[in-house]
Design a protein around this motif. Sequence first.
Motif, PDB file in Angstrom:
ATOM      1  N   GLU A   1       0.826  -1.367   0.069  1.00  4.50           N
ATOM      2  CA  GLU A   1      -0.139   0.011  -0.082  1.00  4.50           C
ATOM      3  C   GLU A   1       0.895   1.263  -0.008  1.00  4.50           C
ATOM      4  O   GLU A   1       0.626   2.284  -0.737  1.00  4.50           O
ATOM      5  CB  GLU A   1      -1.028  -0.061   1.401  1.00  4.50           C
ATOM      6  CG  GLU A   1      -1.940   1.014   1.255  1.00  4.50           C
ATOM      7  CD  GLU A   1      -2.848   0.920   2.504  1.00  4.50           C
ATOM      8  OE1 GLU A   1      -3.843   1.618   2.477  1.00  4.50           O
ATOM      9  OE2 GLU A   1      -2.427   0.463   3.454  1.00  4.50           O
ATOM     10  N   ARG A   2       1.786   1.373   0.777  1.00  2.00           N
ATOM     11  CA  ARG A   2       2.778   2.362   0.848  1.00  2.00           C
ATOM     12  C   ARG A   2       3.413   2.587  -0.371  1.00  2.00           C
ATOM     13  O   ARG A   2       3.892   3.824  -1.046  1.00  2.00           O
ATOM     14  CB  ARG A   2       3.889   2.160   1.888  1.00  2.00           C
ATOM     15  CG  ARG A   2       3.330   2.149   3.189  1.00  2.00           C
ATOM     16  CD  ARG A   2       2.453   3.631   3.731  1.00  2.00           C
ATOM     17  NE  ARG A   2       1.894   3.448   5.241  1.00  2.00           N
ATOM     18  CZ  ARG A   2       2.557   3.796   6.287  1.00  2.00           C
ATOM     19  NH1 ARG A   2       3.677   4.029   6.311  1.00  2.00           N
ATOM     20  NH2 ARG A   2       1.740   3.527   7.248  1.00  2.00           N
TER      21      ARG A   2
ATOM     22  N   GLU B   1       2.506   1.827  -3.665  1.00  2.82           N
ATOM     23  CA  GLU B   1       1.533   2.110  -4.586  1.00  2.82           C
ATOM     24  C   GLU B   1       1.351   3.538  -4.438  1.00  2.82           C
ATOM     25  O   GLU B   1       1.185   4.439  -5.362  1.00  2.82           O
ATOM     26  CB  GLU B   1       0.349   1.279  -4.276  1.00  2.82           C
ATOM     27  CG  GLU B   1      -0.602   1.816  -5.380  1.00  2.82           C
ATOM     28  CD  GLU B   1      -2.015   0.944  -5.422  1.00  2.82           C
ATOM     29  OE1 GLU B   1      -3.221   1.259  -5.823  1.00  2.82           O
ATOM     30  OE2 GLU B   1      -2.056  -0.011  -4.539  1.00  2.82           O
ATOM     31  N   HIS B   2       1.212   4.008  -3.125  1.00  2.00           N
ATOM     32  CA  HIS B   2       0.974   5.505  -2.913  1.00  2.00           C
ATOM     33  C   HIS B   2       2.040   5.950  -3.203  1.00  2.00           C
ATOM     34  O   HIS B   2       1.765   7.492  -3.833  1.00  2.00           O
ATOM     35  CB  HIS B   2       0.427   5.595  -1.431  1.00  2.00           C
ATOM     36  CG  HIS B   2       0.439   6.987  -0.914  1.00  2.00           C
ATOM     37  ND1 HIS B   2      -0.628   7.850  -1.132  1.00  2.00           N
ATOM     38  CD2 HIS B   2       1.098   7.836  -0.403  1.00  2.00           C
ATOM     39  CE1 HIS B   2      -0.581   9.132  -0.626  1.00  2.00           C
ATOM     40  NE2 HIS B   2       0.643   9.214  -0.111  1.00  2.00           N
TER      41      HIS B   2
END
Length: 276
Positions: free
Chosen positions: A200-201, A203-204
């Motif tokens: 998630e980090r 991708e962000h």
Amino acid sequence: IGGFFRCMPGAGSLSRSAINHQAGAATKMSGVFTAALVTVIVLLFAPLTRFIPKAALAGLLIVAAARLIDAQRARYIVRASRYDALLMGATTLATLVVGVEFSILLGVLVSALLFIPRAATLKRQELVVTDEGVVRERVASDPPAHAVTIHDLEGELFFGAAPELERHLEDSFDGARARGIHHVVLRVKRARAPDAVCFERLEHALRQAQALGVSVYLAGIRPDLLRGMERLGFERWLPRERWFPEEDESFSATLRSVRKAYEQLGLERGASYYLV
């Protein structure tokens, strides 16, 4: 079997297992042999056990306990690592205060608490490609990059490392933009075991970099990271041409990604930028 004869449930203890090992036991059959021998003694000689002096039993326990203390190994642990010395000290103190079984659980807990910060450390360093095509760490004498920067990530990509991952990615991309560089190669061949939080980090950070006009090329993608990216649909927003798994040992993924970045840079500027 014991349930049919109103037996007390029993099991091997940690100290008993250690004494058994010191006596020369090599397999689990030693426990069966010991149980059979105790059974015979209880059945045949139980009335005689009351004549054994308690002082003799106490002395036997002291000798057995003393043999469990390996002073030489304890000194070795203390000299080798403060981490292991602290762990041994906490476990020993818990053994004296609480008990053997709970001391092991406490030792495991302390070990986990001490290990997580160490495992959560991610390393980032800037790389350069020499004229001979060798990828190495940048040193002070190297000229600054003007077109493409290369950054290497090394460490475990689990939830504990997520803040470090986010900080390293932001520093890499913001530092490139500050120098007017819009092509960043991120080598992830030494980044291992990614979990959902780090995905998630990642991708962000990649989406934010793209929104700011920075093209990121992922070099040396490991199989576990590649599978996660495919399952999460990274190709829908991160062009597949910027993915460079480590497939061919004769020509590294890092060199291929740098060459691709220079090709894109050459197309944008109407010139030829190929890495030799």
